[in-house]
Write a protein that holds these residues in place. Structure first.
Motif, PDB file in Angstrom:
ATOM      1  N   SER A 164       0.836  -1.209   0.000  1.00 58.39           N
ATOM      2  CA  SER A 164       0.000   0.000   0.000  1.00 58.39           C
ATOM      3  C   SER A 164       0.866   1.253   0.000  1.00 58.39           C
ATOM      4  CB  SER A 164      -0.974  -0.007   1.183  1.00 58.39           C
ATOM      5  OG  SER A 164      -0.316   0.059   2.430  1.00 58.39           O
ATOM      6  N   ASP A 165       2.013   1.225   0.682  1.00 54.25           N
ATOM      7  CA  ASP A 165       2.959   2.344   0.581  1.00 54.25           C
ATOM      8  C   ASP A 165       3.359   2.571  -0.875  1.00 54.25           C
ATOM      9  OD1 ASP A 165       2.962   2.419   3.348  1.00 54.25           O
ATOM     10  OD2 ASP A 165       5.004   1.649   3.574  1.00 54.25           O
ATOM     11  N   VAL A 166       3.703   1.478  -1.541  1.00 51.59           N
ATOM     12  CA  VAL A 166       4.135   1.565  -2.936  1.00 51.59           C
ATOM     13  C   VAL A 166       3.021   2.133  -3.807  1.00 51.59           C
ATOM     14  CG1 VAL A 166       4.745   0.172  -4.961  1.00 51.59           C
ATOM     15  CG2 VAL A 166       5.890  -0.222  -2.773  1.00 51.59           C
ATOM     16  N   HIS A 167       1.784   1.726  -3.545  1.00 51.50           N
ATOM     17  CA  HIS A 167       0.650   2.266  -4.304  1.00 51.50           C
ATOM     18  C   HIS A 167       0.602   3.783  -4.184  1.00 51.50           C
ATOM     19  CE1 HIS A 167      -3.453   3.105  -5.591  1.00 51.50           C
ATOM     20  NE2 HIS A 167      -3.665   3.669  -4.422  1.00 51.50           N
ATOM     21  N   TYR A 168       0.660   4.302  -2.951  1.00 52.30           N
ATOM     22  CA  TYR A 168       0.589   5.753  -2.752  1.00 52.30           C
ATOM     23  C   TYR A 168       1.796   6.467  -3.358  1.00 52.30           C
ATOM     24  CZ  TYR A 168      -2.994   4.602   0.754  1.00 52.30           C
ATOM     25  OH  TYR A 168      -4.112   4.132   1.393  1.00 52.30           O
ATOM     26  N   LEU A 169       2.997   5.894  -3.165  1.00 50.90           N
ATOM     27  CA  LEU A 169       4.208   6.555  -3.637  1.00 50.90           C
ATOM     28  C   LEU A 169       4.295   6.517  -5.160  1.00 50.90           C
ATOM     29  CD1 LEU A 169       6.815   8.007  -3.065  1.00 50.90           C
ATOM     30  CD2 LEU A 169       7.914   5.801  -2.611  1.00 50.90           C
ATOM     31  N   ALA A 170       4.013   5.372  -5.756  1.00 54.75           N
ATOM     32  CA  ALA A 170       4.052   5.288  -7.213  1.00 54.75           C
ATOM     33  C   ALA A 170       3.048   6.241  -7.849  1.00 54.75           C
ATOM     34  CB  ALA A 170       3.769   3.852  -7.666  1.00 54.75           C
ATOM     35  N   SER A 171       1.839   6.303  -7.283  1.00 52.05           N
ATOM     36  CA  SER A 171       0.818   7.213  -7.821  1.00 52.05           C
ATOM     37  C   SER A 171       1.295   8.655  -7.777  1.00 52.05           C
ATOM     38  CB  SER A 171      -0.485   7.062  -7.030  1.00 52.05           C
ATOM     39  OG  SER A 171      -1.002   5.756  -7.134  1.00 52.05           O
ATOM     40  N   GLY A 172       1.920   9.036  -6.644  1.00 51.26           N
ATOM     41  CA  GLY A 172       2.400  10.405  -6.505  1.00 51.26           C
ATOM     42  C   GLY A 172       3.519  10.737  -7.469  1.00 51.26           C
ATOM     43  N   LEU A 173       4.467   9.829  -7.624  1.00 50.06           N
ATOM     44  CA  LEU A 173       5.587  10.082  -8.531  1.00 50.06           C
ATOM     45  C   LEU A 173       5.132  10.109  -9.989  1.00 50.06           C
ATOM     46  CD1 LEU A 173       8.275   7.828  -6.805  1.00 50.06           C
ATOM     47  CD2 LEU A 173       8.277  10.335  -6.919  1.00 50.06           C
ATOM     48  N   ILE A 174       4.253   9.198 -10.348  1.00 50.30           N
ATOM     49  CA  ILE A 174       3.736   9.192 -11.729  1.00 50.30           C
ATOM     50  C   ILE A 174       2.962  10.479 -12.005  1.00 50.30           C
ATOM     51  CG2 ILE A 174       2.096   8.049 -13.264  1.00 50.30           C
ATOM     52  CD1 ILE A 174       2.949   5.396 -11.841  1.00 50.30           C
ATOM     53  N   GLU A 175       2.190  10.935 -11.037  1.00 51.88           N
ATOM     54  CA  GLU A 175       1.442  12.188 -11.191  1.00 51.88           C
ATOM     55  C   GLU A 175       2.399  13.365 -11.366  1.00 51.88           C
ATOM     56  OE1 GLU A 175      -2.313  14.109  -8.845  1.00 51.88           O
ATOM     57  OE2 GLU A 175      -0.546  13.688  -7.630  1.00 51.88           O
ATOM     58  N   HIS A 176       3.505  13.343 -10.623  1.00 46.51           N
ATOM     59  CA  HIS A 176       4.498  14.412 -10.717  1.00 46.51           C
ATOM     60  C   HIS A 176       5.051  14.511 -12.138  1.00 46.51           C
ATOM     61  CE1 HIS A 176       8.037  16.869  -9.694  1.00 46.51           C
ATOM     62  NE2 HIS A 176       8.731  16.018 -10.439  1.00 46.51           N
ATOM     63  N   TYR A 177       5.419  13.381 -12.728  1.00 47.13           N
ATOM     64  CA  TYR A 177       6.036  13.408 -14.050  1.00 47.13           C
ATOM     65  C   TYR A 177       5.020  13.538 -15.173  1.00 47.13           C
ATOM     66  CZ  TYR A 177      10.484  12.259 -11.891  1.00 47.13           C
ATOM     67  OH  TYR A 177      11.632  12.313 -11.131  1.00 47.13           O
ATOM     68  N   ALA A 178       3.835  12.987 -14.990  1.00 50.27           N
ATOM     69  CA  ALA A 178       2.844  13.020 -16.072  1.00 50.27           C
ATOM     70  C   ALA A 178       2.045  14.312 -16.102  1.00 50.27           C
ATOM     71  CB  ALA A 178       1.884  11.834 -15.942  1.00 50.27           C
ATOM     72  N   GLU A 179       1.788  14.894 -14.936  1.00 48.00           N
ATOM     73  CA  GLU A 179       0.895  16.047 -14.856  1.00 48.00           C
ATOM     74  C   GLU A 179       1.554  17.292 -14.264  1.00 48.00           C
ATOM     75  OE1 GLU A 179      -2.661  14.930 -12.803  1.00 48.00           O
ATOM     76  OE2 GLU A 179      -2.732  12.938 -13.745  1.00 48.00           O
ATOM     77  N   GLY A 180       2.774  17.146 -13.763  1.00 52.09           N
ATOM     78  CA  GLY A 180       3.438  18.285 -13.142  1.00 52.09           C
ATOM     79  C   GLY A 180       2.836  18.673 -11.815  1.00 52.09           C
ATOM     80  N   SER A 181       2.092  17.764 -11.191  1.00 53.76           N
ATOM     81  CA  SER A 181       1.449  18.036  -9.904  1.00 53.76           C
ATOM     82  C   SER A 181       2.190  17.322  -8.785  1.00 53.76           C
ATOM     83  CB  SER A 181      -0.006  17.565  -9.927  1.00 53.76           C
ATOM     84  OG  SER A 181      -0.564  17.616  -8.619  1.00 53.76           O
ATOM     85  N   ASP A 182       2.401  18.025  -7.667  1.00 49.17           N
ATOM     86  CA  ASP A 182       3.046  17.423  -6.506  1.00 49.17           C
ATOM     87  C   ASP A 182       2.045  17.042  -5.423  1.00 49.17           C
ATOM     88  OD1 ASP A 182       5.518  17.583  -7.639  1.00 49.17           O
ATOM     89  OD2 ASP A 182       6.131  19.411  -6.587  1.00 49.17           O
ATOM     90  N   ALA A 183       0.765  17.062  -5.726  1.00 53.61           N
ATOM     91  CA  ALA A 183      -0.249  16.755  -4.718  1.00 53.61           C
ATOM     92  C   ALA A 183      -0.059  15.350  -4.155  1.00 53.61           C
ATOM     93  CB  ALA A 183      -1.651  16.906  -5.315  1.00 53.61           C
TER      94      ALA A 183
END
Length: 390
Positions: free
Chosen positions: A304-323
């Motif tokens: 579950s940690d990996v789920h949250y972290l991967a989602s955040g990092l992918i969002e950072h690179y794909a959308e430019g969002s750090d949320a």
């Protein structure tokens, strides 16, 4: 050398994170202090929540798991001469768990990473993390006598309780919460058919026991032992005698003995570090928390940690969002503490605590009887066991 993400640790959490990032086009390198053979030799958990299985599918690594994994729709609690089944599927609207060894999960993830040619460095010595409190973190290490440096955007610390990642954080920046239990689990792995088709957690006056398995022909059995014991104190015959004694007679009669493939003693501990983010360093899995194995949550919590972290990092690179990365620590910790509570509760209810006296023993039996006779109590156990939603 430069990569977008540097992952420290090639256990299941680091490998799964790497595979999810690779599928999304994020460039990540993995550093591992041990050899690949050593990583694969570690005998660990084998009960997977549905969320973990879904992540393996998302990573494209669930083929063998779906073919060979054993789907379990329930498990049993044994106590006071009785055995009571917890109907996971009936109590949770059809959810179940899958028995599939962590070694096999690791093997599948390793092979998937090799198939796409993603970089991984084994036997990386003297790994050190630098400048993660700024905008240009670095990781240095030695390999075959030569020094190397990786420049990256983010560091993911997936290197376990004793790894370099958490140790790199200044003491003033991190809070630790811990409970160490006064006993351990002696585990035996053997190529014998399991004593039961589903797991049995047994509370007994001589101590806890767990009848588990890795397949239809390989069993994994555990008994509670003092931390002062050594593996050499427990030849196979003594282990099987103690194991049988702690099970209901109807189950004990079905225990098939055979030479152990592996035996080890694991101390039990509850541990959480807060927060899980320090600038551009993130902790995941055992680097940030440990649970007693009683609730089968350790590997699943790492996922579950990996789920949250991967989602955040992918969002950072794909959308430019750090949320996502800004919210990583709080989201992960909210689920971590619930899993810590469940694992602590199961441990407290099923193990022998000699110092606690007769009142504690009566409370354990009352708790177990309540679960066996109250649907509401059984639902609480079931929904935690199959895994709380991400």
């Amino acid at each position: 050398m430069r990569h977008q993400v540097c992952i420290i640790g090639a256990g299941p959490s680091g490998l799964l994170l790497g595979q999810l990032l690779a599928k999304a086009g994020v460039d990540a390198v993995i550093l591992e202090a041990r050899s690949a053979d050593y990583v694969l030799s570690r005998i660990r958990a084998g009960v997977l929540e549905s969320g973990f299985v879904d992540l393996m599918r998302e990573a494209g690594c669930a083929g063998r798991l779906e073919q060979e994994g054993l789907v379990h729709g329930g498990f049993s609690l044994a106590f006071d001469g009785r055995i009571e089944r917890i109907d996971l599927q009936g109590l949770t609207g059809g959810k179940s768990v899958v028995v599939y060894g962590q070694t096999e999960v690791t093997r599948d993830l390793m092979e998937a990473r090799a198939a796409i040619g993603a970089p991984i460095v084994y036997e990386a010595e003297d790994v050190a993390l630098h400048d993660f409190d700024g905008s240009h973190p670095r990781v240095t290490y030695r390999k075959d006598g030569a020094s190397h440096e990786i420049a990256c955007d983010f560091i993911a610390g997936c290197d376990g309780f004793h790894g370099a990642s958490r140790r790199s954080v200044p003491e003033r920046a991190i809070a630790s919460f811990e409970r160490v239990y006064g006993f351990g689990w002696l585990g035996l792995l053997a190529d014998v058919p399991p004593a039961s088709e589903e797991l049995i957690y047994a509370r007994h006056m001589h101590g806890f026991a767990l009848a588990s398995m890795r397949s239809h022909t390989r069993s994994r059995y555990y008994i509670q032992v003092p931390l002062s014991d050594q593996v050499g104190d427990w030849p196979d015959d003594r282990f099987y005698d103690a194991f049988r004694r702690r099970l209901p007679d109807e189950v004990a009669e079905r225990v098939v003995t055979g030479p152990s493939l592996e035996k080890s003693i694991a101390p039990l501990r509850s541990f959480v570090a807060e927060p899980l983010r320090f600038g551009r360093l993130f902790l995941a899995g055992d680097a940030g928390h440990i649970v007693p194995p009683t609730g089968a949550k350790g590997l699943n919590l790492a996922a579950s940690d990996v789920h949250y972290l991967a989602s955040g990092l992918i969002e950072h690179y794909a959308e430019g969002s750090d949320a996502g990365i800004d919210g990583y620590s709080a989201r992960a910790l909210a689920r971590i503490w619930k899993a810590e509570r469940f694992s602590w509760w199961m441990t407290s209810m099923l193990h022998l605590f000699p110092e606690a006296g007769g009142f504690s023993a009566r409370m354990q039996l009352a708790e177990l009887d309540y679960i066996a006779t109250s649907k509401a109590a059984a639902i609480t156990v079931a929904e935690n066991y199959v895994g709380l939603p991400y």
